[in-house]
Design a protein around this motif. Sequence first.
Motif, PDB file in Angstrom:
ATOM      1  N   ASP A  62     -79.033  29.133 -33.648  1.00 37.79           N
ATOM      2  CA  ASP A  62     -77.879  29.441 -34.289  1.00 37.79           C
ATOM      3  C   ASP A  62     -77.001  28.393 -34.428  1.00 37.79           C
ATOM      4  OD1 ASP A  62     -78.581  32.030 -34.068  1.00 37.79           O
ATOM      5  OD2 ASP A  62     -77.356  32.464 -32.400  1.00 37.79           O
ATOM      6  N   LEU A  63     -76.790  27.375 -33.753  1.00 37.04           N
ATOM      7  CA  LEU A  63     -76.209  26.187 -34.138  1.00 37.04           C
ATOM      8  C   LEU A  63     -77.093  25.337 -35.203  1.00 37.04           C
ATOM      9  CD1 LEU A  63     -73.879  24.366 -33.502  1.00 37.04           C
ATOM     10  CD2 LEU A  63     -75.333  23.090 -31.560  1.00 37.04           C
ATOM     11  N   ASP A  64     -78.326  25.133 -34.997  1.00 34.65           N
ATOM     12  CA  ASP A  64     -78.862  24.645 -36.206  1.00 34.65           C
ATOM     13  C   ASP A  64     -78.955  25.280 -37.464  1.00 34.65           C
ATOM     14  OD1 ASP A  64     -79.595  22.625 -34.198  1.00 34.65           O
ATOM     15  OD2 ASP A  64     -81.429  23.599 -33.871  1.00 34.65           O
ATOM     16  N   GLU A  65     -78.535  26.572 -37.671  1.00 34.09           N
ATOM     17  CA  GLU A  65     -78.698  27.218 -38.705  1.00 34.09           C
ATOM     18  C   GLU A  65     -77.322  26.979 -39.432  1.00 34.09           C
ATOM     19  OE1 GLU A  65     -79.685  29.632 -42.005  1.00 34.09           O
ATOM     20  OE2 GLU A  65     -81.120  28.835 -40.278  1.00 34.09           O
ATOM     21  N   ILE A  66     -76.176  27.004 -38.455  1.00 32.19           N
ATOM     22  CA  ILE A  66     -74.991  26.767 -38.965  1.00 32.19           C
ATOM     23  C   ILE A  66     -74.934  25.279 -39.565  1.00 32.19           C
ATOM     24  CG2 ILE A  66     -72.753  26.234 -38.427  1.00 32.19           C
ATOM     25  CD1 ILE A  66     -72.800  28.749 -36.481  1.00 32.19           C
ATOM     26  N   ASP A  67     -75.617  24.385 -38.699  1.00 32.15           N
ATOM     27  CA  ASP A  67     -75.687  23.051 -39.524  1.00 32.15           C
ATOM     28  C   ASP A  67     -76.334  22.966 -40.880  1.00 32.15           C
ATOM     29  OD1 ASP A  67     -74.257  22.050 -37.149  1.00 32.15           O
ATOM     30  OD2 ASP A  67     -76.282  21.287 -36.175  1.00 32.15           O
ATOM     31  N   ARG A  68     -77.386  23.748 -40.772  1.00 31.10           N
ATOM     32  CA  ARG A  68     -78.375  23.723 -42.283  1.00 31.10           C
ATOM     33  C   ARG A  68     -77.245  24.414 -43.479  1.00 31.10           C
ATOM     34  NH1 ARG A  68     -82.559  24.652 -38.414  1.00 31.10           N
ATOM     35  NH2 ARG A  68     -82.364  26.839 -39.030  1.00 31.10           N
ATOM     36  N   THR A  69     -76.572  25.379 -42.917  1.00 31.71           N
ATOM     37  CA  THR A  69     -75.735  25.874 -43.883  1.00 31.71           C
ATOM     38  C   THR A  69     -74.658  25.118 -44.408  1.00 31.71           C
ATOM     39  OG1 THR A  69     -76.056  28.247 -42.944  1.00 31.71           O
ATOM     40  CG2 THR A  69     -74.425  27.956 -44.397  1.00 31.71           C
ATOM     41  N   LEU A  70     -74.098  24.472 -43.391  1.00 29.11           N
ATOM     42  CA  LEU A  70     -72.922  23.449 -43.659  1.00 29.11           C
ATOM     43  C   LEU A  70     -73.446  22.308 -44.785  1.00 29.11           C
ATOM     44  CD1 LEU A  70     -71.003  23.085 -40.501  1.00 29.11           C
ATOM     45  CD2 LEU A  70     -70.344  24.336 -42.772  1.00 29.11           C
ATOM     46  N   ALA A  71     -74.685  21.791 -44.280  1.00 32.09           N
ATOM     47  CA  ALA A  71     -75.344  20.683 -45.120  1.00 32.09           C
ATOM     48  C   ALA A  71     -75.731  21.262 -46.711  1.00 32.09           C
ATOM     49  CB  ALA A  71     -76.438  20.334 -44.550  1.00 32.09           C
ATOM     50  N   SER A  72     -76.167  22.455 -46.645  1.00 32.78           N
ATOM     51  CA  SER A  72     -76.422  23.139 -47.935  1.00 32.78           C
ATOM     52  C   SER A  72     -75.123  23.242 -48.780  1.00 32.78           C
ATOM     53  CB  SER A  72     -77.138  24.368 -47.761  1.00 32.78           C
ATOM     54  OG  SER A  72     -77.513  25.089 -49.009  1.00 32.78           O
ATOM     55  N   LEU A  73     -73.942  23.538 -48.186  1.00 30.41           N
ATOM     56  CA  LEU A  73     -72.829  23.989 -48.855  1.00 30.41           C
ATOM     57  C   LEU A  73     -72.151  22.661 -49.341  1.00 30.41           C
ATOM     58  CD1 LEU A  73     -71.074  26.595 -46.898  1.00 30.41           C
ATOM     59  CD2 LEU A  73     -72.065  26.962 -48.973  1.00 30.41           C
ATOM     60  N   PHE A  74     -72.394  21.682 -48.638  1.00 36.00           N
ATOM     61  CA  PHE A  74     -71.557  20.356 -49.057  1.00 36.00           C
ATOM     62  C   PHE A  74     -72.766  19.731 -50.127  1.00 36.00           C
ATOM     63  CE2 PHE A  74     -69.486  20.548 -44.838  1.00 36.00           C
ATOM     64  CZ  PHE A  74     -68.206  20.430 -45.474  1.00 36.00           C
ATOM     65  N   ALA A  75     -74.136  19.753 -49.863  1.00 34.83           N
ATOM     66  CA  ALA A  75     -75.039  19.405 -50.858  1.00 34.83           C
ATOM     67  C   ALA A  75     -74.593  19.963 -52.163  1.00 34.83           C
ATOM     68  CB  ALA A  75     -76.269  19.341 -50.395  1.00 34.83           C
ATOM     69  N   SER A  76     -74.573  21.255 -52.177  1.00 31.99           N
ATOM     70  CA  SER A  76     -74.186  21.951 -53.392  1.00 31.99           C
ATOM     71  C   SER A  76     -72.900  21.652 -54.161  1.00 31.99           C
ATOM     72  CB  SER A  76     -74.051  23.514 -53.079  1.00 31.99           C
ATOM     73  OG  SER A  76     -75.483  24.017 -52.643  1.00 31.99           O
ATOM     74  N   ALA A  77     -72.120  21.253 -53.183  1.00 33.59           N
ATOM     75  CA  ALA A  77     -70.624  20.871 -53.729  1.00 33.59           C
ATOM     76  C   ALA A  77     -70.518  19.675 -54.384  1.00 33.59           C
ATOM     77  CB  ALA A  77     -69.450  21.035 -52.769  1.00 33.59           C
ATOM     78  N   MET A  78     -71.292  18.593 -53.750  1.00 40.12           N
ATOM     79  CA  MET A  78     -71.591  17.158 -54.419  1.00 40.12           C
ATOM     80  C   MET A  78     -72.297  17.547 -55.563  1.00 40.12           C
ATOM     81  SD  MET A  78     -73.530  14.018 -52.715  1.00 40.12           S
ATOM     82  CE  MET A  78     -75.054  14.851 -52.763  1.00 40.12           C
ATOM     83  N   ALA A  79     -73.263  18.237 -55.437  1.00 44.73           N
ATOM     84  CA  ALA A  79     -74.058  18.355 -56.936  1.00 44.73           C
ATOM     85  C   ALA A  79     -73.151  19.054 -58.061  1.00 44.73           C
ATOM     86  CB  ALA A  79     -75.333  18.957 -56.559  1.00 44.73           C
ATOM     87  N   ALA A  80     -72.387  20.115 -57.669  1.00 44.80           N
ATOM     88  CA  ALA A  80     -71.607  20.625 -58.812  1.00 44.80           C
ATOM     89  C   ALA A  80     -70.483  19.479 -59.117  1.00 44.80           C
ATOM     90  CB  ALA A  80     -70.871  21.751 -58.058  1.00 44.80           C
ATOM     91  N   THR A  81     -70.080  18.758 -58.201  1.00 42.54           N
ATOM     92  CA  THR A  81     -69.081  17.915 -58.575  1.00 42.54           C
ATOM     93  C   THR A  81     -69.580  16.747 -59.699  1.00 42.54           C
ATOM     94  OG1 THR A  81     -67.899  18.257 -56.645  1.00 42.54           O
ATOM     95  CG2 THR A  81     -67.372  16.024 -57.829  1.00 42.54           C
ATOM     96  N   LEU A  82     -70.846  16.551 -58.928  1.00 45.23           N
ATOM     97  CA  LEU A  82     -71.697  15.433 -59.898  1.00 45.23           C
ATOM     98  C   LEU A  82     -71.809  15.569 -61.505  1.00 45.23           C
ATOM     99  CD1 LEU A  82     -72.777  12.466 -60.403  1.00 45.23           C
ATOM    100  CD2 LEU A  82     -74.846  13.608 -59.209  1.00 45.23           C
ATOM    101  N   ALA A  83     -72.262  17.135 -61.405  1.00 46.21           N
ATOM    102  CA  ALA A  83     -72.680  17.817 -62.601  1.00 46.21           C
ATOM    103  C   ALA A  83     -71.351  18.066 -63.608  1.00 46.21           C
ATOM    104  CB  ALA A  83     -73.352  18.980 -62.671  1.00 46.21           C
ATOM    105  N   LEU A  84     -70.384  18.434 -63.083  1.00 52.67           N
ATOM    106  CA  LEU A  84     -68.940  18.751 -63.714  1.00 52.67           C
ATOM    107  C   LEU A  84     -68.601  17.332 -64.243  1.00 52.67           C
ATOM    108  CD1 LEU A  84     -67.343  21.388 -61.629  1.00 52.67           C
ATOM    109  CD2 LEU A  84     -68.307  21.719 -63.792  1.00 52.67           C
ATOM    110  N   GLY A  85     -68.769  16.289 -63.225  1.00 55.32           N
ATOM    111  CA  GLY A  85     -68.328  15.106 -63.856  1.00 55.32           C
ATOM    112  C   GLY A  85     -68.798  14.490 -64.897  1.00 55.32           C
ATOM    113  N   LEU A  86     -70.161  14.415 -64.743  1.00 55.02           N
ATOM    114  CA  LEU A  86     -70.930  13.993 -65.972  1.00 55.02           C
ATOM    115  C   LEU A  86     -70.551  14.660 -67.136  1.00 55.02           C
ATOM    116  CD1 LEU A  86     -74.426  13.161 -64.065  1.00 55.02           C
ATOM    117  CD2 LEU A  86     -72.743  11.501 -64.577  1.00 55.02           C
ATOM    118  N   ALA A  87     -70.574  16.097 -66.988  1.00 54.74           N
ATOM    119  CA  ALA A  87     -70.140  16.824 -68.294  1.00 54.74           C
ATOM    120  C   ALA A  87     -68.928  16.617 -68.795  1.00 54.74           C
ATOM    121  CB  ALA A  87     -70.506  18.376 -67.777  1.00 54.74           C
TER     122      ALA A  87
END
Length: 453
Positions: A144-169
Amino acid sequence: MRRFWRTTTGLVAAVALVFVLATVAIGAVAYEVTHEGLEQQLDHRIAAETSGLLAEAGREGLPALAAAIRRREAARSTASLEYLLADERGDALAGALDADVPSREGFEELLAYRHKGSGREGIAQALTTRLPGGVLIVAADRADLDEIDRTLASLFASAMAATLALGLAAAGLVGWVTRRRLSRIDATAQAIIEGDLARRIPRDGSGSEFDRLSGTLNRMLDRIESLMESLRQVSSDVAHDLRTPLTRLYGSLERAEAADDPAVRQSLIGNAREQASELLEIFASLLRIAEVEGLSEKLPRQEIDVSLLLEQMVETYRPDFEDSGRVLQRMIPPGLATAGDRRLLSQALANLLDNALRHTPVGTVVELKAQVSGCQIVLAVSDDGPGVTEAERIRLFRRFARAERSRSTEGHGLGLSMVKAIARAHGGSVQILGGMAGFTVELRLPARRPDAP
């Protein structure tokens, strides 16, 4: 590449990159804090369960502890916890946990285990407690702890990608808008370079930075067009108005060269000298007007008591008016003041009074009047003479322009041009009022209290 970062797109992209790096830093900190918090919470559960088991068994030893473990496994009240009770030889006494017994006591963050009942394998976080005659291991699966870690990592990666995409746009959009607006300025500049001085930058009325810049540039272009038109007008007027005196000068010199009589030759040379002096005076006046027109930013800003200056001008010119059969009146309130060049203002007033002396019939009443209107001082030199036509009022401030009835009087038509140049240099304006009956020149200057700093 270094040029790219100097463009608008590059600057916005750099800002977007900073936001991406900030997102990465915030995400890393948040991930680490969250992960550590969950691990501490898991450690607390394991430690609390271990304490509960030991308290339940009391001093009855390993058999009582084994019975307590079996009761808990049978009840499955703590489904996420696993137990192993082993003797000193490592043989299991109770619990479904199958794992190597750690060599040291305390918490083990990564303990490989196998569940005896289901055969499930995994990694657990465990607490090893040494007991008299054996060892107790209480463990919690980290899935469960590893699943939460993966979820957090996925959320922050998505946020970073969205920020990068919005910034470039955003960088692309801002760059496109900027280039589009600047292209209008560039097109206007190119048209002006090609000779279209009437071309102006289009405005959208939004009041934005580009709109204000366009307005400023348009005013600059208006000023440049006005100067170019003035230059063309001066060139045309000089060519037209100086042709006659130059022709007369040439004729006088030609006749002097052909004259046999020394007295006649000397007279013609004297006339030529006077005509040359007149030409030099005209050129000096033109140069003086051009010099004054360039003084807007360099004009000395000294305190001038306008009321005193007007009184002095009246006293200076009153004898000339009386000798010529004209009347000079005044209406000058005290306390009028402005900032500028006293000598230039004196020259402007002198030009207006000289015009009244030269171009009005005998018996004319001339009035020098001053008053304050808002934040301006209004100076007016008016007469009750014949006046001028509407068309003449419009063009009299041009160089060499003269009213039809003044063609036979002295002068070169530069006096009002000088007055206009002096008024503009002081941040003021000048206009001609009146019509066919009466003539008034109104000079407006910025007002200033005599005690102002």
